[in-house]
Scaffold this motif. Structure first.
Motif, PDB file in Angstrom:
ATOM      1  N   ARG A 152      -9.516  33.332   9.417  1.00 33.09           N
ATOM      2  CA  ARG A 152      -8.770  32.607  10.443  1.00 33.09           C
ATOM      3  C   ARG A 152      -8.074  31.392   9.847  1.00 33.09           C
ATOM      4  NH1 ARG A 152     -10.794  31.283  16.597  1.00 33.09           N
ATOM      5  NH2 ARG A 152      -8.740  30.667  17.372  1.00 33.09           N
ATOM      6  N   LEU A 153      -8.732  30.707   8.912  1.00 31.34           N
ATOM      7  CA  LEU A 153      -8.106  29.575   8.238  1.00 31.34           C
ATOM      8  C   LEU A 153      -6.873  30.027   7.462  1.00 31.34           C
ATOM      9  CD1 LEU A 153      -7.862  26.749   6.958  1.00 31.34           C
ATOM     10  CD2 LEU A 153      -9.587  27.461   5.288  1.00 31.34           C
ATOM     11  N   LEU A 154      -7.012  31.083   6.663  1.00 33.34           N
ATOM     12  CA  LEU A 154      -5.893  31.553   5.846  1.00 33.34           C
ATOM     13  C   LEU A 154      -4.726  32.014   6.717  1.00 33.34           C
ATOM     14  CD1 LEU A 154      -7.980  33.512   3.195  1.00 33.34           C
ATOM     15  CD2 LEU A 154      -6.854  31.301   2.897  1.00 33.34           C
ATOM     16  N   GLU A 155      -5.039  32.648   7.825  1.00 36.55           N
ATOM     17  CA  GLU A 155      -3.976  33.066   8.743  1.00 36.55           C
ATOM     18  C   GLU A 155      -3.231  31.861   9.301  1.00 36.55           C
ATOM     19  OE1 GLU A 155      -3.448  36.009  12.609  1.00 36.55           O
ATOM     20  OE2 GLU A 155      -5.356  34.972  12.284  1.00 36.55           O
ATOM     21  N   SER A 156      -3.973  30.801   9.661  1.00 35.67           N
ATOM     22  CA  SER A 156      -3.327  29.603  10.212  1.00 35.67           C
ATOM     23  C   SER A 156      -2.475  28.896   9.167  1.00 35.67           C
ATOM     24  CB  SER A 156      -4.391  28.651  10.768  1.00 35.67           C
ATOM     25  OG  SER A 156      -5.131  28.011   9.734  1.00 35.67           O
ATOM     26  N   ILE A 157      -2.850  29.000   7.891  1.00 39.97           N
ATOM     27  CA  ILE A 157      -2.044  28.393   6.827  1.00 39.97           C
ATOM     28  C   ILE A 157      -0.689  29.088   6.731  1.00 39.97           C
ATOM     29  CG2 ILE A 157      -1.854  28.101   4.324  1.00 39.97           C
ATOM     30  CD1 ILE A 157      -4.879  27.654   4.245  1.00 39.97           C
ATOM     31  N   GLY A 205       1.426  24.764  14.485  1.00 43.07           N
ATOM     32  CA  GLY A 205       2.218  25.282  13.390  1.00 43.07           C
ATOM     33  C   GLY A 205       2.884  24.225  12.542  1.00 43.07           C
ATOM     34  N   SER A 206       2.849  22.960  12.974  1.00 40.72           N
ATOM     35  CA  SER A 206       3.491  21.877  12.235  1.00 40.72           C
ATOM     36  C   SER A 206       2.501  20.886  11.642  1.00 40.72           C
ATOM     37  CB  SER A 206       4.464  21.112  13.160  1.00 40.72           C
ATOM     38  OG  SER A 206       5.449  21.975  13.680  1.00 40.72           O
ATOM     39  N   SER A 207       1.212  21.176  11.744  1.00 43.91           N
ATOM     40  CA  SER A 207       0.198  20.219  11.310  1.00 43.91           C
ATOM     41  C   SER A 207       0.306  19.886   9.828  1.00 43.91           C
ATOM     42  CB  SER A 207      -1.200  20.769  11.612  1.00 43.91           C
ATOM     43  OG  SER A 207      -1.426  20.860  12.991  1.00 43.91           O
ATOM     44  N   LEU A 208       0.508  20.891   8.991  1.00 47.53           N
ATOM     45  CA  LEU A 208       0.596  20.642   7.555  1.00 47.53           C
ATOM     46  C   LEU A 208       1.813  19.781   7.228  1.00 47.53           C
ATOM     47  CD1 LEU A 208      -0.434  21.134   4.689  1.00 47.53           C
ATOM     48  CD2 LEU A 208       0.906  23.249   4.637  1.00 47.53           C
ATOM     49  N   ARG A 209       2.934  20.065   7.853  1.00 51.63           N
ATOM     50  CA  ARG A 209       4.145  19.284   7.590  1.00 51.63           C
ATOM     51  C   ARG A 209       3.958  17.824   8.004  1.00 51.63           C
ATOM     52  NH1 ARG A 209       8.291  18.228  10.989  1.00 51.63           N
ATOM     53  NH2 ARG A 209       7.736  19.939  12.405  1.00 51.63           N
ATOM     54  N   TYR A 210       3.404  17.595   9.177  1.00 53.38           N
ATOM     55  CA  TYR A 210       3.184  16.222   9.629  1.00 53.38           C
ATOM     56  C   TYR A 210       2.226  15.484   8.687  1.00 53.38           C
ATOM     57  CZ  TYR A 210       5.578  16.579  14.143  1.00 53.38           C
ATOM     58  OH  TYR A 210       6.521  16.699  15.123  1.00 53.38           O
ATOM     59  N   GLY A 228     -20.539  30.616  -5.105  1.00 56.94           N
ATOM     60  CA  GLY A 228     -21.712  31.479  -5.189  1.00 56.94           C
ATOM     61  C   GLY A 228     -22.032  32.212  -3.908  1.00 56.94           C
ATOM     62  N   SER A 229     -21.009  32.581  -3.132  1.00 57.20           N
ATOM     63  CA  SER A 229     -21.239  33.258  -1.849  1.00 57.20           C
ATOM     64  C   SER A 229     -21.898  34.614  -2.059  1.00 57.20           C
ATOM     65  CB  SER A 229     -19.918  33.447  -1.101  1.00 57.20           C
ATOM     66  OG  SER A 229     -19.333  32.204  -0.782  1.00 57.20           O
ATOM     67  N   LEU A 230     -22.700  35.010  -1.070  1.00 55.24           N
ATOM     68  CA  LEU A 230     -23.365  36.307  -1.102  1.00 55.24           C
ATOM     69  C   LEU A 230     -22.649  37.338  -0.240  1.00 55.24           C
ATOM     70  CD1 LEU A 230     -27.057  35.037  -0.800  1.00 55.24           C
ATOM     71  CD2 LEU A 230     -25.754  35.544  -2.894  1.00 55.24           C
ATOM     72  N   ASP A 231     -21.571  36.911   0.436  1.00 54.58           N
ATOM     73  CA  ASP A 231     -20.818  37.832   1.286  1.00 54.58           C
ATOM     74  C   ASP A 231     -19.448  38.115   0.655  1.00 54.58           C
ATOM     75  OD1 ASP A 231     -19.445  35.495   1.670  1.00 54.58           O
ATOM     76  OD2 ASP A 231     -19.837  35.329   3.827  1.00 54.58           O
ATOM     77  N   ALA A 232     -18.498  38.536   1.451  1.00 51.94           N
ATOM     78  CA  ALA A 232     -17.188  38.958   0.943  1.00 51.94           C
ATOM     79  C   ALA A 232     -16.152  37.838   1.001  1.00 51.94           C
ATOM     80  CB  ALA A 232     -16.703  40.169   1.731  1.00 51.94           C
ATOM     81  N   THR A 233     -16.577  36.592   0.911  1.00 50.31           N
ATOM     82  CA  THR A 233     -15.636  35.475   0.990  1.00 50.31           C
ATOM     83  C   THR A 233     -14.523  35.597  -0.045  1.00 50.31           C
ATOM     84  OG1 THR A 233     -17.334  33.965   1.836  1.00 50.31           O
ATOM     85  CG2 THR A 233     -15.410  32.970   0.814  1.00 50.31           C
ATOM     86  N   ALA A 234     -14.872  35.844  -1.302  1.00 54.07           N
ATOM     87  CA  ALA A 234     -13.870  35.913  -2.374  1.00 54.07           C
ATOM     88  C   ALA A 234     -12.901  37.070  -2.152  1.00 54.07           C
ATOM     89  CB  ALA A 234     -14.568  36.049  -3.719  1.00 54.07           C
ATOM     90  N   GLU A 235     -13.392  38.221  -1.747  1.00 53.78           N
ATOM     91  CA  GLU A 235     -12.536  39.387  -1.544  1.00 53.78           C
ATOM     92  C   GLU A 235     -11.547  39.156  -0.407  1.00 53.78           C
ATOM     93  OE1 GLU A 235     -15.748  39.402  -1.907  1.00 53.78           O
ATOM     94  OE2 GLU A 235     -16.129  40.613  -3.703  1.00 53.78           O
ATOM     95  N   ILE A 236     -12.010  38.540   0.669  1.00 49.87           N
ATOM     96  CA  ILE A 236     -11.127  38.265   1.805  1.00 49.87           C
ATOM     97  C   ILE A 236     -10.038  37.278   1.401  1.00 49.87           C
ATOM     98  CG2 ILE A 236     -11.016  37.230   4.109  1.00 49.87           C
ATOM     99  CD1 ILE A 236     -13.844  38.313   4.592  1.00 49.87           C
ATOM    100  N   ALA A 237     -10.413  36.223   0.683  1.00 46.28           N
ATOM    101  CA  ALA A 237      -9.432  35.230   0.245  1.00 46.28           C
ATOM    102  C   ALA A 237      -8.393  35.868  -0.672  1.00 46.28           C
ATOM    103  CB  ALA A 237     -10.140  34.079  -0.462  1.00 46.28           C
TER     104      ALA A 237
END
Length: 322
Positions: free
Chosen positions: A106-111, A182-187, A129-138
């Motif tokens: 959800r974070l990556l989608e919002s970026i 959608g403008s948070s990063l720009r601001y 050192g995650s034990l789930d699929a964090t790296a694969e999803i990123a």
């Protein structure tokens, strides 16, 4: 709407009851201590002293918060008058993550929904050192992934992400957060360039709506006080006491010159704010930059990181940044 009003009303009633219990306990402790130290003393003078002390401190706190609120109203009414320069420096977003496979997408989608030029945004996910699929999803979202064999802690993950960043601006975010507009990063980025001395900027962090339970409402009140009110007033002074790692932007030359991210305390975000202040850099609050984060789901989850880490930082104050 009724459920929301009932939740806030419940939070207010419980808070008032806790204040009453605090007052009652203070009276009891003062009476027992006085009776032990001064046998034969009457209870009325002790109770009267505690009562008036409680009234005095209560009135002082109300006065301080009233002044705080007046400042808040004044600063909020003047927001939007400043026209930010339309600058588009390259931005590196550093995200430390540990077992965040359920949240990070959800974070990556919002970026990628931000209105900032896509070719000027670099996303770095540090898989601690995650034990789930964090790296694969990123990786599937095109983020640059740095992997740790074992869990080394958030400060080390931030440090490795900052070293790998190539942007002129480095934004730190938590993996369980996401952009609210959608403008948070720009601001957020543009606020860094309103004055030459600004080196750090942060925005509003709000609790993402979930079930509407009581704990969530308490955290909403805490975040409202901390971000909506507190940081507006602190920004006027040019020094934010804490620059939250969940959502802050730094000019990269500041972070790149640090030998390492502070690891001596639990609150590296407080340490970074202190180092920026000692380096002569201002830190500002940008109310148009908004992210949401998830609340705790249990009363048993630890709550002492912020206050405990801040106390550690104050204890180590002379050595921070040296």
């Amino acid at each position: 709407m009724r459920r929301k009003i009932a939740s806030y009303l419940s939070a207010f009633i419980i808070s008032s009851y806790l204040v009453y219990l605090d007052y009652t306990m203070l009276q009891y402790v003062a009476w027992e201590t006085s009776r032990f130290l001064f046998p034969g003393i009457e209870h009325y003078p002790v109770y009267s002293f505690v009562r008036y002390l409680f009234y005095f401190t209560g009135a002082f706190i109300i006065l301080v918060y009233t002044a705080y609120f007046i400042f808040y109203i004044y600063f909020r009414s003047s927001e939007g008058a400043t026209k930010y320069p339309r600058l588009y420096p390259k931005v590196s977003i550093v995200v430390p993550a540990y077992n965040e496979g359920i949240n990070i997408e959800r974070l990556l989608e919002s970026i990628y929904y931000q209105d900032y030029p896509f070719n000027l945004v670099e996303v770095i996910v540090v898989d601690d050192g995650s034990l789930d699929a964090t790296a694969e999803i990123a990786s599937s979202w095109g983020a640059k992934v740095i992997s740790h064999e074992t869990n080394l802690g958030k400060a080390k993950a931030l440090e490795d992400g900052i070293k790998a960043a190539t942007g002129d601006v480095i934004v730190t975010m938590d993996a369980d957060s996401y952009f609210g507009t959608g403008s948070s990063l720009r601001y957020l980025v543009e606020s860094l360039y309103t004055k030459p001395k600004i080196g750090v900027s942060t925005g509003i962090i709000r609790i993402a709506p979930r079930k509407g339970h009581l704990l969530e409402k308490f955290q909403e009140i805490e975040f409202l006080h901390s971000f909506e009110v507190g940081r507006r007033v602190q920004s006027y002074l040019g020094w934010l006491l804490v620059v939250p790692g969940a959502f802050s932007a730094f000019k990269s030359y500041f972070l790149k010159r640090l030998p390492s991210v502070p690891k001596d305390t639990l609150a590296e975000d407080f340490d970074l704010g202190m180092i920026a202040y000692r380096a002569g850099l201002d830190s500002v609050f940008e109310p148009n930059a908004i992210v949401y984060t998830y609340s705790k789901t249990s009363w048993r989850e630890p709550t002492g990181r912020g206050s405990g880490g801040t106390m550690e930082a104050f204890r180590l104050l002379p050595s921070i940044g040296t």
